[in-house]
Design a protein around this motif. Structure first.
Motif, PDB file in Angstrom:
ATOM      1  N   PRO A  29       0.811  -1.226   0.000  1.00  0.00           N
ATOM      2  CA  PRO A  29       0.000   0.000   0.000  1.00  0.00           C
ATOM      3  C   PRO A  29       0.841   1.270   0.000  1.00  0.00           C
ATOM      4  CG  PRO A  29      -0.866  -1.574   1.584  1.00  0.00           C
ATOM      5  CD  PRO A  29       0.473  -2.096   1.141  1.00  0.00           C
ATOM      6  N   GLN A  30       2.005   1.195   0.615  1.00  0.00           N
ATOM      7  CA  GLN A  30       2.853   2.387   0.707  1.00  0.00           C
ATOM      8  C   GLN A  30       3.575   2.697  -0.603  1.00  0.00           C
ATOM      9  OE1 GLN A  30       5.346   2.092   4.431  1.00  0.00           O
ATOM     10  NE2 GLN A  30       4.207   0.171   4.651  1.00  0.00           N
ATOM     11  N   HIS A  31       3.790   1.678  -1.427  1.00  0.00           N
ATOM     12  CA  HIS A  31       4.650   1.871  -2.595  1.00  0.00           C
ATOM     13  C   HIS A  31       3.978   1.645  -3.940  1.00  0.00           C
ATOM     14  CE1 HIS A  31       7.479   1.220   0.749  1.00  0.00           C
ATOM     15  NE2 HIS A  31       8.275   2.015   0.085  1.00  0.00           N
ATOM     16  N   LEU A  32       2.837   0.968  -3.965  1.00  0.00           N
ATOM     17  CA  LEU A  32       2.203   0.682  -5.258  1.00  0.00           C
ATOM     18  C   LEU A  32       0.790   1.222  -5.389  1.00  0.00           C
ATOM     19  CD1 LEU A  32       3.374  -2.982  -5.993  1.00  0.00           C
ATOM     20  CD2 LEU A  32       4.379  -0.820  -6.762  1.00  0.00           C
ATOM     21  N   THR A  33       0.249   1.846  -4.349  1.00  0.00           N
ATOM     22  CA  THR A  33      -1.111   2.381  -4.443  1.00  0.00           C
ATOM     23  C   THR A  33      -1.229   3.408  -5.553  1.00  0.00           C
ATOM     24  OG1 THR A  33      -1.630   1.947  -2.117  1.00  0.00           O
ATOM     25  CG2 THR A  33      -2.904   3.672  -3.220  1.00  0.00           C
ATOM     26  N   ALA A  34      -0.249   4.304  -5.655  1.00  0.00           N
ATOM     27  CA  ALA A  34      -0.319   5.345  -6.687  1.00  0.00           C
ATOM     28  C   ALA A  34      -0.290   4.734  -8.084  1.00  0.00           C
ATOM     29  CB  ALA A  34       0.837   6.325  -6.517  1.00  0.00           C
ATOM     30  N   VAL A  35       0.479   3.668  -8.251  1.00  0.00           N
ATOM     31  CA  VAL A  35       0.558   3.001  -9.557  1.00  0.00           C
ATOM     32  C   VAL A  35      -0.789   2.383  -9.908  1.00  0.00           C
ATOM     33  CG1 VAL A  35       1.655   1.148 -10.868  1.00  0.00           C
ATOM     34  CG2 VAL A  35       3.026   2.555  -9.313  1.00  0.00           C
ATOM     35  N   GLN A  36      -1.349   1.615  -8.975  1.00  0.00           N
ATOM     36  CA  GLN A  36      -2.636   0.979  -9.249  1.00  0.00           C
ATOM     37  C   GLN A  36      -3.740   2.011  -9.452  1.00  0.00           C
ATOM     38  OE1 GLN A  36      -4.749  -1.099  -6.128  1.00  0.00           O
ATOM     39  NE2 GLN A  36      -5.173  -2.826  -7.502  1.00  0.00           N
ATOM     40  N   ASP A  37      -3.738   3.061  -8.648  1.00  0.00           N
ATOM     41  CA  ASP A  37      -4.768   4.098  -8.787  1.00  0.00           C
ATOM     42  C   ASP A  37      -4.710   4.747 -10.167  1.00  0.00           C
ATOM     43  OD1 ASP A  37      -5.683   3.626  -6.253  1.00  0.00           O
ATOM     44  OD2 ASP A  37      -4.832   5.438  -5.352  1.00  0.00           O
ATOM     45  N   ALA A  38      -3.511   4.997 -10.665  1.00  0.00           N
ATOM     46  CA  ALA A  38      -3.382   5.625 -11.990  1.00  0.00           C
ATOM     47  C   ALA A  38      -3.963   4.723 -13.070  1.00  0.00           C
ATOM     48  CB  ALA A  38      -1.909   5.922 -12.275  1.00  0.00           C
ATOM     49  N   ILE A  39      -3.717   3.432 -12.962  1.00  0.00           N
ATOM     50  CA  ILE A  39      -4.256   2.486 -13.946  1.00  0.00           C
ATOM     51  C   ILE A  39      -5.770   2.437 -13.877  1.00  0.00           C
ATOM     52  CG2 ILE A  39      -4.319   0.050 -14.620  1.00  0.00           C
ATOM     53  CD1 ILE A  39      -1.443  -0.158 -13.464  1.00  0.00           C
ATOM     54  N   GLU A  40      -6.312   2.385 -12.676  1.00  0.00           N
ATOM     55  CA  GLU A  40      -7.767   2.260 -12.527  1.00  0.00           C
ATOM     56  C   GLU A  40      -8.484   3.558 -12.878  1.00  0.00           C
ATOM     57  OE1 GLU A  40      -8.297   0.594  -8.610  1.00  0.00           O
ATOM     58  OE2 GLU A  40      -8.017  -1.453  -9.390  1.00  0.00           O
ATOM     59  N   ARG A  41      -7.839   4.692 -12.674  1.00  0.00           N
ATOM     60  CA  ARG A  41      -8.451   5.954 -13.149  1.00  0.00           C
ATOM     61  C   ARG A  41      -8.558   5.949 -14.668  1.00  0.00           C
ATOM     62  NH1 ARG A  41      -5.247   8.432  -9.164  1.00  0.00           N
ATOM     63  NH2 ARG A  41      -3.668   8.956 -10.731  1.00  0.00           N
TER      64      ARG A  41
ATOM     65  N   CYS B 292      -9.131  -2.428 -21.672  1.00  0.00           N
ATOM     66  CA  CYS B 292      -8.226  -1.335 -21.321  1.00  0.00           C
ATOM     67  C   CYS B 292      -7.158  -1.807 -20.341  1.00  0.00           C
ATOM     68  CB  CYS B 292      -9.032  -0.180 -20.726  1.00  0.00           C
ATOM     69  SG  CYS B 292      -8.037   1.273 -20.261  1.00  0.00           S
ATOM     70  N   LEU B 293      -7.538  -2.699 -19.419  1.00  0.00           N
ATOM     71  CA  LEU B 293      -6.615  -3.168 -18.386  1.00  0.00           C
ATOM     72  C   LEU B 293      -5.591  -4.179 -18.905  1.00  0.00           C
ATOM     73  CD1 LEU B 293      -9.172  -3.633 -15.477  1.00  0.00           C
ATOM     74  CD2 LEU B 293      -7.307  -1.962 -15.531  1.00  0.00           C
ATOM     75  N   ALA B 294      -5.850  -4.772 -20.052  1.00  0.00           N
ATOM     76  CA  ALA B 294      -5.020  -5.876 -20.538  1.00  0.00           C
ATOM     77  C   ALA B 294      -3.518  -5.560 -20.555  1.00  0.00           C
ATOM     78  CB  ALA B 294      -5.495  -6.323 -21.917  1.00  0.00           C
ATOM     79  N   PRO B 295      -3.065  -4.400 -21.033  1.00  0.00           N
ATOM     80  CA  PRO B 295      -1.619  -4.159 -21.060  1.00  0.00           C
ATOM     81  C   PRO B 295      -0.987  -4.048 -19.675  1.00  0.00           C
ATOM     82  CG  PRO B 295      -2.790  -2.635 -22.517  1.00  0.00           C
ATOM     83  CD  PRO B 295      -3.823  -3.305 -21.670  1.00  0.00           C
ATOM     84  N   TYR B 296      -1.824  -3.784 -18.660  1.00  0.00           N
ATOM     85  CA  TYR B 296      -1.321  -3.589 -17.305  1.00  0.00           C
ATOM     86  C   TYR B 296      -1.471  -4.855 -16.438  1.00  0.00           C
ATOM     87  CZ  TYR B 296      -2.111   1.253 -18.775  1.00  0.00           C
ATOM     88  OH  TYR B 296      -2.120   2.436 -19.470  1.00  0.00           O
ATOM     89  N   ALA B 297      -2.179  -5.848 -16.930  1.00  0.00           N
ATOM     90  CA  ALA B 297      -2.472  -7.035 -16.133  1.00  0.00           C
ATOM     91  C   ALA B 297      -1.226  -7.922 -16.037  1.00  0.00           C
ATOM     92  CB  ALA B 297      -3.627  -7.810 -16.744  1.00  0.00           C
ATOM     93  N   PRO B 298      -0.744  -8.195 -14.835  1.00  0.00           N
ATOM     94  CA  PRO B 298       0.459  -9.011 -14.699  1.00  0.00           C
ATOM     95  C   PRO B 298       0.246 -10.464 -15.116  1.00  0.00           C
ATOM     96  CG  PRO B 298       0.025  -7.736 -12.702  1.00  0.00           C
ATOM     97  CD  PRO B 298      -1.203  -7.653 -13.538  1.00  0.00           C
TER      98      PRO B 298
ATOM     99  N   TYR C  58      -9.647  -8.684 -14.740  1.00  0.00           N
ATOM    100  CA  TYR C  58      -8.387  -9.264 -14.286  1.00  0.00           C
ATOM    101  C   TYR C  58      -8.321  -9.251 -12.765  1.00  0.00           C
ATOM    102  CZ  TYR C  58      -6.706  -9.130 -19.093  1.00  0.00           C
ATOM    103  OH  TYR C  58      -6.564  -9.335 -20.436  1.00  0.00           O
ATOM    104  N   TYR C  59      -7.819 -10.338 -12.204  1.00  0.00           N
ATOM    105  CA  TYR C  59      -7.800 -10.476 -10.744  1.00  0.00           C
ATOM    106  C   TYR C  59      -7.064  -9.321 -10.078  1.00  0.00           C
ATOM    107  CZ  TYR C  59      -7.361 -12.600  -6.157  1.00  0.00           C
ATOM    108  OH  TYR C  59      -7.434 -12.839  -4.809  1.00  0.00           O
ATOM    109  N   ALA C  60      -5.993  -8.833 -10.693  1.00  0.00           N
ATOM    110  CA  ALA C  60      -5.215  -7.736 -10.114  1.00  0.00           C
ATOM    111  C   ALA C  60      -6.037  -6.464  -9.961  1.00  0.00           C
ATOM    112  CB  ALA C  60      -3.992  -7.457 -10.979  1.00  0.00           C
ATOM    113  N   PHE C  61      -7.107  -6.334 -10.764  1.00  0.00           N
ATOM    114  CA  PHE C  61      -7.905  -5.106 -10.766  1.00  0.00           C
ATOM    115  C   PHE C  61      -9.374  -5.358 -10.464  1.00  0.00           C
ATOM    116  CE2 PHE C  61      -4.401  -4.537 -13.872  1.00  0.00           C
ATOM    117  CZ  PHE C  61      -3.697  -3.544 -13.195  1.00  0.00           C
ATOM    118  N   GLN C  62      -9.706  -6.549 -10.010  1.00  0.00           N
ATOM    119  CA  GLN C  62     -11.096  -6.878  -9.712  1.00  0.00           C
ATOM    120  C   GLN C  62     -11.628  -5.982  -8.588  1.00  0.00           C
ATOM    121  OE1 GLN C  62     -13.319  -8.770 -11.049  1.00  0.00           O
ATOM    122  NE2 GLN C  62     -14.876  -8.770  -9.454  1.00  0.00           N
ATOM    123  N   PRO C  63     -12.770  -5.305  -8.814  1.00  0.00           N
ATOM    124  CA  PRO C  63     -13.361  -4.513  -7.734  1.00  0.00           C
ATOM    125  C   PRO C  63     -13.570  -5.372  -6.488  1.00  0.00           C
ATOM    126  CG  PRO C  63     -14.445  -4.007  -9.816  1.00  0.00           C
ATOM    127  CD  PRO C  63     -13.524  -5.177 -10.082  1.00  0.00           C
ATOM    128  N   GLY C  64     -13.177  -4.838  -5.348  1.00  0.00           N
ATOM    129  CA  GLY C  64     -13.215  -5.598  -4.102  1.00  0.00           C
ATOM    130  C   GLY C  64     -11.846  -6.106  -3.701  1.00  0.00           C
TER     131      GLY C  64
END
Length: 284
Positions: free
Chosen positions: A182-194, A202-208, A218-224
Motif C-alpha cells: 500500500p505504501q509503494h504501489l497504491t499510486a501506480v494501481q490508482d493511476a491504472i484504474e483511473r 483497457c486493463l489488458a496491457p497492465y495485467a500481470p 483481471y484479478y489484479a484489478f477486480q473490484p473488491g
C-alpha cells in the motif's frame, strides 16, 4: 510464532528442567511426530509430508472448520481436508511447488549482489481445506501459514498450484515488510484504474497475469480486491519470467516490464524490495 523461533528460545538446560519437573511434557508429540501420526493412513502422503518437514521446515496440517467472509464471493464454509488417498495429488503438487521455490531462490540469490534475500519461502505451515458448495478461495495466507483448497477452481495442475502458492507466499512477505505494497504501489494501481476503471480490454496491457474473475475482470484489478492483490500478481509475473530464464526456457513474451510505464515502476520496486534487485530478463 515460528517453530524455529520457539526451539531457539528454549535452552538445553531449560529442556532438562522441564523434563524433570513435568513428566507429562514428554508425552506431547513433537511437530514431526504429529505429522507422522496425521498421515498414518497413507504411507505415500506421509512420505511427502515428512520430506517437506525435513527438507524445508514446512509442516502439513489441516485448516480447522470456519465460516469465511469471502468479500465479493459471499460467506463460505471451509472444512478440514487431509490430502490423503484421492486428494494426495494436491499434496504432491504443493510439495513440488515448495521444492521448486527453494531451488529457484537459490539461483536468484547466487545471481544477486550477495547476502541473503529478504524473502521467506520456507518454514511455513501448510493447511489443507475444502470449500463447501464453492470452489473459492483457491488459497489464502496469513501469519506464515498458507491455506490450500483441494476444491479450488484453479488448483488443478502442478503449474497452476505452483503459481497460486507463489502469489500467497508473497502476501506473507508483503506483510512482513511492514505492509509494503500500500505504501509503494497504491499510486501506480490508482493511476491504472483511473484510466481504465474495470474495463478488461483497457486493463489488458497492465495485467500481470491472465487470471480473470468470472463475470469480472483481471484479478489484479477486480473490484473488491486491493493493492495487495495487484502487488502479488506483479510478484508472480516476476517469478514466472525469472524462472523461465533460470531454467533455460523460452522467454515470456511480451515481457511485463516492457509494457506501459506503470508496469516498469511496479516491477522494479518489487524486485528491489523483495528479490535483491535481481532481474535476469533481457532489456526491452
Amino acid at each position: 510464532m515460528n517453530r524455529a523461533v520457539k526451539w531457539a528460545a528454549l535452552s538445553i538446560p531449560a529442556l532438562l528442567v522441564a523434563s524433570a519437573s513435568s513428566p507429562a511434557i514428554a508425552d506431547v508429540p513433537t511437530a514431526r511426530e504429529a505429522v507422522v501420526a496425521r498421515f498414518a493412513s497413507d504411507a505415500e502422503a506421509q512420505r511427502v509430508a515428512l520430506d517437506l518437514f525435513d527438507a524445508l521446515g514446512d509442516e502439513v496440517d489441516v485448516l480447522p472448520p470456519e465460516r469465511m467472509n469471502g468479500g465479493y464471493r459471499g460467506m463460505i464454509s471451509l472444512v478440514p481436508a487431509l490430502p490423503v488417498g484421492p486428494m494426495r495429488a494436491h499434496l504432491a503438487w504443493v510439495a513440488g511447488a515448495m521444492h521448486d521455490f527453494d531451488g529457484f531462490f537459490g539461483a536468484i540469490a547466487a545471481a544477486g549482489p550477495g547476502g541473503p534475500l529478504r524473502y521467506r519461502w520456507r518454514d511455513l505451515t501448510l493447511r489443507f481445506y475444502r470449500s463447501v458448495g464453492n470452489t473459492t478461495p483457491n488459497a489464502f495466507a496469513s501469519g506464515w501459514t498458507v491455506a490450500y483448497n483441494v476444491n479450488g477452481s484453479i488448483d488443478t495442475s502442478a503449474d497452476r498450484v505452483r503459481e497460486t502458492l507463489f502469489h500467497e507466499i508473497f502476501h506473507l512477505d508483503d506483510a512482513d515488510h511492514g505492509d509494503w505494497s500500500p505504501q509503494h504501489l497504491t499510486a501506480v494501481q490508482d493511476a491504472i484504474e483511473r484510466r481504465c476503471g474495470a474495463r478488461t480490454a483497457c486493463l489488458a496491457p497492465y495485467a500481470p497475469t491472465s487470471t480473470i474473475v468470472r463475470r469480472g475482470t483481471y484479478y489484479a484489478f477486480q473490484p473488491g480486491n486491493d493493492v495487495h492483490e495487484y502487488a502479488a500478481e506483479v510478484a508472480l509475473r516476476w517469478y514466472v519470467e525469472q524462472r523461465a530464464v533460470v531454467r533455460g526456457e523460452p522467454h515470456v513474451r511480451p515481457a511485463f516490464k516492457c509494457g506501459p510505464q506503470e508496469n516498469r515502476v511496479a516491477w522494479a520496486a518489487i524486485a528491489a524490495e523483495f528479490f535483491g534487485g535481481v532481474d535476469l530478463v533481457p532489456g526491452c
